[in-house]
Scaffold this motif. Structure first.
Motif, short mmCIF file in Angstrom:
data_model
loop_
_atom_site.label_atom_id
_atom_site.label_comp_id
_atom_site.label_asym_id
_atom_site.label_seq_id
_atom_site.Cartn_x
_atom_site.Cartn_y
_atom_site.Cartn_z
N GLN A 46 6.99 -14.29 9.40
CA GLN A 46 7.68 -13.91 10.63
C GLN A 46 7.71 -15.09 11.60
O GLN A 46 6.93 -16.00 11.50
N ALA A 47 8.60 -14.99 12.53
CA ALA A 47 8.65 -16.01 13.59
C ALA A 47 7.28 -16.06 14.25
O ALA A 47 6.69 -15.03 14.51
N HIS A 93 3.03 -6.99 4.53
CA HIS A 93 4.31 -6.30 4.53
C HIS A 93 5.36 -6.99 5.39
O HIS A 93 6.56 -6.90 5.11
N LEU A 94 4.93 -7.64 6.44
CA LEU A 94 5.91 -8.25 7.33
C LEU A 94 6.43 -9.57 6.78
O LEU A 94 7.46 -10.07 7.19
N THR A 97 -2.91 -5.92 5.56
CA THR A 97 -1.81 -5.12 5.02
C THR A 97 -0.55 -5.34 5.84
O THR A 97 0.54 -5.51 5.30
N ILE A 98 -0.72 -5.33 7.15
CA ILE A 98 0.45 -5.54 8.02
C ILE A 98 1.08 -6.90 7.73
O ILE A 98 2.29 -7.01 7.53
N ARG A 99 0.27 -7.92 7.69
CA ARG A 99 0.81 -9.27 7.47
C ARG A 99 1.50 -9.36 6.13
O ARG A 99 2.54 -9.99 5.99
N ILE A 103 -6.52 -3.57 7.66
CA ILE A 103 -5.28 -3.13 8.28
C ILE A 103 -4.41 -4.33 8.66
O ILE A 103 -3.20 -4.36 8.37
N LEU A 104 -5.00 -5.31 9.27
CA LEU A 104 -4.22 -6.49 9.67
C LEU A 104 -3.67 -7.22 8.46
O LEU A 104 -2.51 -7.68 8.48
N HIS A 133 6.09 -7.80 14.80
CA HIS A 133 4.93 -8.64 15.10
C HIS A 133 3.70 -7.76 15.33
O HIS A 133 2.87 -8.05 16.19
N LEU A 189 6.07 -0.56 6.85
CA LEU A 189 6.50 -1.82 7.44
C LEU A 189 7.34 -2.68 6.51
O LEU A 189 8.16 -3.46 6.97
N ALA A 190 7.13 -2.54 5.20
CA ALA A 190 7.76 -3.47 4.27
C ALA A 190 9.27 -3.35 4.25
O ALA A 190 9.99 -4.34 4.10
N THR A 234 1.14 1.62 7.90
CA THR A 234 1.43 0.25 7.46
C THR A 234 2.37 0.23 6.26
O THR A 234 3.11 -0.72 6.06
N ARG A 241 10.80 1.09 8.41
CA ARG A 241 10.07 0.63 9.58
C ARG A 241 10.59 1.29 10.85
O ARG A 241 9.86 1.55 11.78
#
Lengths: 201, 211, 488
Positions: B18-19, B14-15, B10-12, B7-8, C69, C308-309, C305, C314
């Motif tokens: 990031q700052a 997609h994001l 996948t999140i990273r 999960i983490l 974040h 999010l992209a 998730t 989002r």
């Protein structure tokens, strides 16, 4: 219509065409709040997504010159009395796009109040959508009719002879229901009222 | 890969980049809403009383804390309640001498269930919404004792009453990890034919003593 | 991966389901009444707040920041929750979440082959279909929200998100209670019925050892969980049992404890039109001697998730489940949410349900809207729902156009044709001339009737004026330069 239904690629040439057609106009008068809302909300976005810097620039130059019809009168020409005479009872339906996207509420009321002989009646639950919604009216005809039913009841409740609006799309929907149920209430675009008897050129 | 890792990841993914300093960008979020009230203490109290009345709460405004025990005794005499529970940390000087309270440190559910009324202090209150906030420690008692009895007597100090919620939460921050309950009137439901009924679960009666 | 949103995969398309729902006059009347009441109350409470727009903006900013974040804040929440004695589990999809819940319940019911668990209402558990999974595993879930309890005891289905037992009148509820609670002399007054429910449930609260809840907020900074409620059953379930299992969608996390000051002001006013709801419960991990001594969190992804992209998609995850958009929506008002085929209905459902399932199901939902914007106006976290709807429509159209049947669909051809016509003045005016001639085939008594194709859906129920003989342009050209306008 194209953009809102999801045909985004097809909308792009239409945007270009519009911008080129009206590029040199001093002012563009649009008798449709939903069209103006589309332009203000999406034209820049579309140009950016296309990575078309020239189109973006042209859009940005043109947008300040685009006015919804009532805006042109009240905001640009600073006119509320156009010399119209229309001795009838009228109720005003604020279309969703004019109310929520263009934030138009007072202008049309001021214009209508200046019309000689016109008696303005407030529409109950006026902010509720008439059910047109572009292709929604045919894709979800049942729900569209249910929403129209409520709008119609409110209009009839006012006992006004005429219902007016800034958008012919709403008026087409409202006419569609009123006339089908044999109501005597007429639908007129605000321009038709303001052009009535004695309007200056 | 564990579910957590996946999960983490996948999140990273997609994001994107990031700052790396979330705290800094959180601090930049403007808080332009009202954080501090402007009412005088008297007006604040009036507002609080107005909201409590809306909830059908019984209210006693006392000149000093000296009046507390007698007021509690009077309240219980009116309702005919004799089984009063309080935390062992509740100031004994505030308990009426006429009754023997059940004192809770770690009583069982059955033992607490005998109580008809409970008395506690509170941590803070919000005047604009009529809310009392309990942080469950000390004289405010464990959650259990304000949950089972049918009548909650809450003692509020004037300077605990704030106009808006943000100010009322600030004193709670150091104790944020303790159990906390905000109470705004008795429980309610509108599930039966949209008729609003008060008092489903939890105390149906709230008496507020303000000193 | 079994991403599941309730029974949405099997639900009929919106126009079909809506047609059904529209037949139910009683339910429509009830829904209209319920949404009117809440909408009016909401407006009253919002008008009282001079800083309402600032609160909305802050809520939107906080949620956007958190989602940008999300990994950081989820890790922080998990660490702080476990530091305080909680145990955090992660579930990629519905099946995984259900399996974790079942295992935890079994682990804590060593001597009981058929454990019972008390539940606080949580839409997330409906989303993953937790109850059927528990029952299949020999575990009995007992709903404790009054309306859900009425539905459960009546062996029925919820008819509405906000007021699930809206379809039941007091006599029907009395009969259910008389039978299931063994109270032959119970009357039908709401007061008596509520009192009966209070006694019935109290007994269950006092003896059931395991509870399942959802959460409204999960605070990263402290590891605190917050449940917002009105009835008090939440407090009961969160305090009395030995074991608490809390299901939390990953989008529920917020950065700081102080951030509650925004959401606890906007949520109650938006959801039920109250200044503050009766009870908010906050707890962190396990507190010795106070409440459940075993606390488990199941953090749920189930498709979140994926959103999010894209920044617009989002926004969907900003939702705090207040339901204000449902109450404001003129489409929901007519169809009562049954038509959405998903636990998440109304405007938020129209964007959330299809996206969680990658647009494979619920494709008709993004079109279940006139884009009137009433939802956006009331959303306490400023989700631009109309914009997301248009974006999703774009995705659906682009996806369809990749298939042969999509390319050849009547709608696609009509849209392509219309675009070509609008692009050229010559073509546009030619089309107008053609329409003027062709429409005479469909004219009756000055109206257009029985139009073919999609337009038939219009003329079946509404009149339509024919295109006027003269266009505005022609009229403008012909009028004398100094004349006044045409009178009507």
């Amino acid at each position: 219509m194209h953009y809102n239904t999801g045909y985004h690629a097809e909308a792009i040439p239409l945007v270009r065409n519009f911008v080129h057609t009206f590029r040199d106009a001093e002012a563009v008068c649009v008798p449709s709040a939903s069209c103006v809302a589309m332009m203000r909300e999406h034209y820049e976005l579309i140009a950016r997504n296309e990575n078309d810097a020239l189109l973006l620039q042209e859009v940005q130059l043109l947008l300040p010159r685009i006015f919804e019809f009532s805006e042109l009168l009240t905001n640009h020409l600073k006119v509320t009395d156009v010399g119209a005479t229309f001795p009838h009872t009228v109720t005003y339906h604020p279309s969703c796009h004019s109310l929520r996207m263009l934030h138009i509420s007072e202008g049309p009321i001021k214009l209508l109040k200046q019309v000689r002989g016109l008696s303005l009646i407030d529409l109950p639950n006026k902010e509720q959508c008439c059910g047109f919604g572009g292709t929604f009216a045919v894709k979800n005809a049942d729900v569209s009719m249910a929403m129209l039913g409520e709008k119609q009841s409110c209009i009839i409740e006012t006992k006004a002879e005429v219902v007016t609006a800034l958008d012919n799309s709403c008026l087409m929907q409202i006419y569609g229901g009123l006339h089908r149920s044999n109501s005597e209430v007429r639908t007129l675009h605000i321009a038709e009222i303001l052009a009535a008897e004695g309007a200056r050129a | 890969m564990t579910a957590r890792e996946q999960i983490l990841a996948t999140i990273r993914g997609h994001l994107g980049t990031q700052a790396s300093n979330p705290a800094a960008s959180h601090a930049l979020i403007p808080a332009t809403y009202n954080r501090i009230g402007r009412l005088s203490p008297e007006a604040r109290l009036e507002l609080f009383l107005d909201r409590l009345t809306d909830y059908d709460s019984e209210i006693h405004v006392l000149p000093t804390s000296d009046a507390i025990p007698a007021t509690i005794a009077q309240v219980l005499a009116t309702t005919g309640e004799t089984q009063l529970i309080a935390s062992t940390a509740f100031p004994s000087a505030w308990l009426p001498s006429t009754i023997t309270p059940i004192l809770d440190g770690n009583l069982s559910i059955e033992e607490v269930g005998v109580a008809q009324a409970v008395v506690t202090t509170c941590e803070s209150a919000v005047a604009s919404t009529g809310t009392i906030i309990l942080v469950h420690q000390g004289a405010q008692g464990r959650r259990l004792i304000t949950l089972l009895p049918d009548h909650h007597i809450c003692i509020v100090r004037r300077d605990q009453i704030f106009e808006h919620l943000p100010e009322a939460l600030t004193p709670i921050l150091p104790n944020a990890r303790l159990p906390i309950t905000t109470i705004s009137g008795p429980s309610a439901t509108s599930d039966i034919e949209m008729t609003r009924i008060r008092g489903v679960h939890g105390p149906r009666r709230l008496t507020v003593l303000i000193y | 991966m079994s991403i599941r949103v309730g029974k949405a995969a099997a639900a009929p398309a919106f126009p079909i389901a809506a047609h059904e729902a529209l037949q139910n006059d009683q339910l429509r009347r009830n829904v209209r009444h319920a949404t009117n009441v809440i909408r009016t109350k909401r407006a009253l409470r919002v008008d009282e707040m001079p800083d309402w727009q600032q609160l909305r903006q802050a809520g939107s900013d906080l949620k956007q920041h958190t989602l940008a974040h999300l990994d950081h804040y989820l890790e922080q929440f998990a660490a702080n929750c476990e530091k305080a004695g909680g145990k955090v589990h992660w579930a990629r999809d519905a099946d995984e979440a259900n399996a974790i819940a079942i295992q935890l319940i079994r682990d804590h019911s060593a001597n009981d082959p058929h454990p019972e668990v008390i539940k606080v209402k949580t839409m997330t558990s409906d989303e993953i279909q937790l109850n059927p999974a528990l029952e299949a595993a020999g575990i009995t879930p007992i709903e404790t929200d009054l309306a859900d309890m009425i539905v459960q005891l009546g062996h029925d289905e919820p008819s509405h998100i906000v007021v699930p037992a809206l379809h039941k009148n007091r006599f029907e509820i009395r009969d259910i209670f008389r039978k299931e609670m063994n109270l032959p002399d119970l009357t039908e007054t709401p007061e008596d019925l509520t009192a009966a429910a209070r006694r019935y449930l109290r007994e269950r609260f006092l003896r059931t050892r395991i509870a399942v809840s959802g959460a409204n907020f999960a605070i990263a900074e402290t590891g605190t969980v917050c449940v917002v409620e009105s009835e008090g059953n939440g407090r009961m379930c969160l305090t009395l049992p030995d074991v608490l299992i809390t299901l939390i969608g990953i989008e529920k996390v917020i950065p700081r404890f102080a951030d509650l000051e925004v959401f606890l002001q906007t949520l109650p006013r938006s959801a039920t039109g109250e200044r503050m709801n009766p009870y908010n419960s906050l707890w962190t991990g396990v507190t010795p001697n106070d409440g459940p001594q075993h606390f488990h969190v199941i953090l749920l992804d189930n498709g979140r998730t994926q959103l999010l992209a894209n920044e617009l998609e989002r926004e969907t995850l900003q939702c705090i489940r207040c339901g204000a958009c449902l109450n404001a929506c003129p489409v929901y008002r007519e169809t009562s949410g049954l038509a959405y085929g998903s636990i998440y209905s109304g405007p938020i459902g129209a964007i959330l349900s299809p996206q969680l399932q990658s647009l494979d199901h619920s494709r008709s939902l993004p079109y279940a809207s006139t884009l009137c914007g009433a939802c956006y106006e009331v959303c306490p976290v400023k989700i631009n729902i109309p914009e997301v709807l248009v974006h999703l429509r774009g995705r659906i159209v682009r996806g369809d156009q990749k298939t042969l049947s999509g390319k050849l669909s009547i709608e696609n051809i009509a849209m392509q044709t219309a675009a070509k016509i609008f692009l050229s003045r010559r073509r546009y005016e030619a089309a107008q001339r053609l329409a003027r001639i062709g429409q005479s085939l469909f004219e009756r008594k000055g109206q257009l009737v029985n139009l073919p194709g999609m337009a038939g859906a219009w003329t079946a129920t509404r009149d339509l004026r024919p295109i006027p003989a003269q266009s505005f342009r022609d009229w403008w050209k012909e009028r004398p330069a100094s004349s006044k306008g045409a009178a009507r």
